[in-house]
Design a protein around this motif. Structure first.
Motif, PDB file in Angstrom:
ATOM      1  N   ASP A 195       0.811  -1.221   0.000  1.00 19.15           N
ATOM      2  CA  ASP A 195       0.000   0.000   0.000  1.00 19.15           C
ATOM      3  C   ASP A 195       0.846   1.275   0.000  1.00 19.15           C
ATOM      4  O   ASP A 195       0.777   2.084   0.932  1.00 19.15           O
ATOM      5  CB  ASP A 195      -0.926  -0.007   1.221  1.00 19.15           C
ATOM      6  CG  ASP A 195      -1.939   1.133   1.186  1.00 19.15           C
ATOM      7  OD1 ASP A 195      -2.226   1.630   0.080  1.00 19.15           O
ATOM      8  OD2 ASP A 195      -2.417   1.530   2.265  1.00 19.15           O
ATOM      9  N   PRO A 196       1.665   1.486  -1.047  1.00 24.68           N
ATOM     10  CA  PRO A 196       2.521   2.680  -1.074  1.00 24.68           C
ATOM     11  C   PRO A 196       1.746   3.997  -1.078  1.00 24.68           C
ATOM     12  O   PRO A 196       2.169   4.966  -0.447  1.00 24.68           O
ATOM     13  CB  PRO A 196       3.335   2.505  -2.364  1.00 24.68           C
ATOM     14  CG  PRO A 196       2.546   1.549  -3.199  1.00 24.68           C
ATOM     15  CD  PRO A 196       1.862   0.641  -2.234  1.00 24.68           C
ATOM     16  N   LEU A 197       0.599   4.048  -1.775  1.00 22.60           N
ATOM     17  CA  LEU A 197      -0.190   5.288  -1.783  1.00 22.60           C
ATOM     18  C   LEU A 197      -0.747   5.588  -0.401  1.00 22.60           C
ATOM     19  O   LEU A 197      -0.768   6.734   0.046  1.00 22.60           O
ATOM     20  CB  LEU A 197      -1.332   5.186  -2.800  1.00 22.60           C
ATOM     21  CG  LEU A 197      -0.955   5.399  -4.271  1.00 22.60           C
ATOM     22  CD1 LEU A 197      -2.173   5.209  -5.147  1.00 22.60           C
ATOM     23  CD2 LEU A 197      -0.353   6.785  -4.481  1.00 22.60           C
TER      24      LEU A 197
ATOM     25  N   MET B 247      -7.913   0.592   5.502  1.00 23.92           N
ATOM     26  CA  MET B 247      -7.678   1.390   4.306  1.00 23.92           C
ATOM     27  C   MET B 247      -8.957   2.094   3.851  1.00 23.92           C
ATOM     28  O   MET B 247      -8.936   3.235   3.406  1.00 23.92           O
ATOM     29  CB  MET B 247      -7.153   0.499   3.171  1.00 23.92           C
ATOM     30  CG  MET B 247      -5.715   0.052   3.339  1.00 23.92           C
ATOM     31  SD  MET B 247      -5.242  -1.233   2.146  1.00 23.92           S
ATOM     32  CE  MET B 247      -5.385  -0.328   0.601  1.00 23.92           C
ATOM     33  N   ILE B 248     -10.083   1.387   3.973  1.00 21.81           N
ATOM     34  CA  ILE B 248     -11.357   1.929   3.487  1.00 21.81           C
ATOM     35  C   ILE B 248     -11.931   2.963   4.453  1.00 21.81           C
ATOM     36  O   ILE B 248     -12.398   4.026   4.049  1.00 21.81           O
ATOM     37  CB  ILE B 248     -12.375   0.797   3.261  1.00 21.81           C
ATOM     38  CG1 ILE B 248     -11.885  -0.128   2.136  1.00 21.81           C
ATOM     39  CG2 ILE B 248     -13.753   1.361   2.907  1.00 21.81           C
ATOM     40  CD1 ILE B 248     -12.708  -1.370   1.970  1.00 21.81           C
TER      41      ILE B 248
ATOM     42  N   VAL C 193      -5.771  10.806  -3.928  1.00 21.60           N
ATOM     43  CA  VAL C 193      -4.934   9.794  -3.274  1.00 21.60           C
ATOM     44  C   VAL C 193      -5.774   8.976  -2.296  1.00 21.60           C
ATOM     45  O   VAL C 193      -5.674   7.747  -2.233  1.00 21.60           O
ATOM     46  CB  VAL C 193      -3.745  10.451  -2.538  1.00 21.60           C
ATOM     47  CG1 VAL C 193      -3.011   9.424  -1.674  1.00 21.60           C
ATOM     48  CG2 VAL C 193      -2.785  11.075  -3.544  1.00 21.60           C
ATOM     49  N   SER C 194      -6.633   9.656  -1.534  1.00 24.66           N
ATOM     50  CA  SER C 194      -7.508   8.979  -0.586  1.00 24.66           C
ATOM     51  C   SER C 194      -8.487   8.051  -1.302  1.00 24.66           C
ATOM     52  O   SER C 194      -8.729   6.928  -0.852  1.00 24.66           O
ATOM     53  CB  SER C 194      -8.276  10.014   0.242  1.00 24.66           C
ATOM     54  OG  SER C 194      -9.162   9.379   1.134  1.00 24.66           O
TER      55      SER C 194
ATOM     56  N   LEU D 200     -10.149   2.473  -2.933  1.00 25.28           N
ATOM     57  CA  LEU D 200     -10.402   1.508  -4.000  1.00 25.28           C
ATOM     58  C   LEU D 200      -9.490   0.297  -3.849  1.00 25.28           C
ATOM     59  O   LEU D 200      -9.915  -0.855  -4.000  1.00 25.28           O
ATOM     60  CB  LEU D 200     -10.181   2.172  -5.362  1.00 25.28           C
ATOM     61  CG  LEU D 200     -10.374   1.268  -6.590  1.00 25.28           C
ATOM     62  CD1 LEU D 200     -11.802   0.724  -6.638  1.00 25.28           C
ATOM     63  CD2 LEU D 200     -10.042   2.022  -7.865  1.00 25.28           C
ATOM     64  N   MET D 201      -8.209   0.547  -3.537  1.00 29.74           N
ATOM     65  CA  MET D 201      -7.274  -0.545  -3.297  1.00 29.74           C
ATOM     66  C   MET D 201      -7.714  -1.374  -2.094  1.00 29.74           C
ATOM     67  O   MET D 201      -7.565  -2.600  -2.083  1.00 29.74           O
ATOM     68  CB  MET D 201      -5.863   0.018  -3.075  1.00 29.74           C
ATOM     69  CG  MET D 201      -5.244   0.651  -4.308  1.00 29.74           C
ATOM     70  SD  MET D 201      -3.698   1.522  -3.959  1.00 29.74           S
ATOM     71  CE  MET D 201      -2.623   0.179  -3.510  1.00 29.74           C
TER      72      MET D 201
END
Length: 200
Positions: A17-19, A88-89, A169-170, A175-176
């Motif tokens: 998860d680099p972003l 993340m979400i 970016v968020s 989405l990832m």
């Protein structure tokens, strides 16, 4: 759940998860002199790669010593990934549990471990190597490629945030997270299927 080089690369990229690490990375590196940031980022990515590389090759032995089955590892890895995906979400932007003294240059902690080479990444490479050891060259290649992308993302952190903006970016991170949720559920289901079909 069997993987190919491409699916392993995408999975590792989602886990690393680099972003999602950009806000944390920028916050930690703010106190580091600008001319040192590239060196520090490269060093920490290299250390994270070495940690995950070691886990990949020592995975089988680790399972034997701990008397763990591939089924239990698959379910546990899926659960860990699911927790990461949910964070993340639903997590807040810039949220971090890792503190660092002002003016202190990070070394291993918290960038290499646990930001990049965290429990989820360790479980993922260990699972890949133990499930399909005959494809170990593919897994090393996928890990190398994923770490290179992560390193480039961290090196270009400021430019990426300025180019895309915080909201984009968020949105990409969420989405990832959604994709990673599906991967995590699939891992849990595959582990349970192997357990009930194969028995104890």
């Amino acid at each position: 759940m069997d993987h190919s080089f491409l699916s392993a690369f995408i999975l590792l990229l989602l886990v690393l998860d680099p972003l999602g690490s950009l806000p944390i990375f920028i916050g930690i590196m703010r106190e580091v002199p600008k001319q040192r940031r590239g060196i520090v980022a490269t060093r920490e990515v290299g250390l994270a790669f070495l940690v995950l590389f070691a886990f990949m090759f020592l995975g089988g032995r680790f399972l034997e010593i701990m008397h763990l089955s591939e089924r239990s590892l698959e379910v546990a890895g899926g659960v860990i990934l699911l927790i990461i995906a949910i964070r993340m979400i639903f997590g807040s932007a810039g949220e971090s549990a890792y503190g660092l003294e002002p003016g202190k240059e990070p070394f291993i902690f918290p960038l290499a471990v646990p930001l990049l080479a965290g429990p989820s990444a360790m479980a993922t490479v260990l699972l890949l190597a133990s499930r399909q050891p005959e494809k170990i060259v593919h897994w090393v290649g996928a890990l190398t490629a994923a770490m290179l992308v992560s390193g480039a993302t961290l090196l270009l952190a400021d430019r990426i945030r300025k180019l895309l903006g915080d909201s984009v970016v968020s949105a990409i991170e969420k989405l990832m997270g959604l994709v990673l949720t599906a991967v995590a559920v699939e891992m849990v289901l595959a582990g349970l299927k192997r357990y009930f079909v194969g028995g104890l």
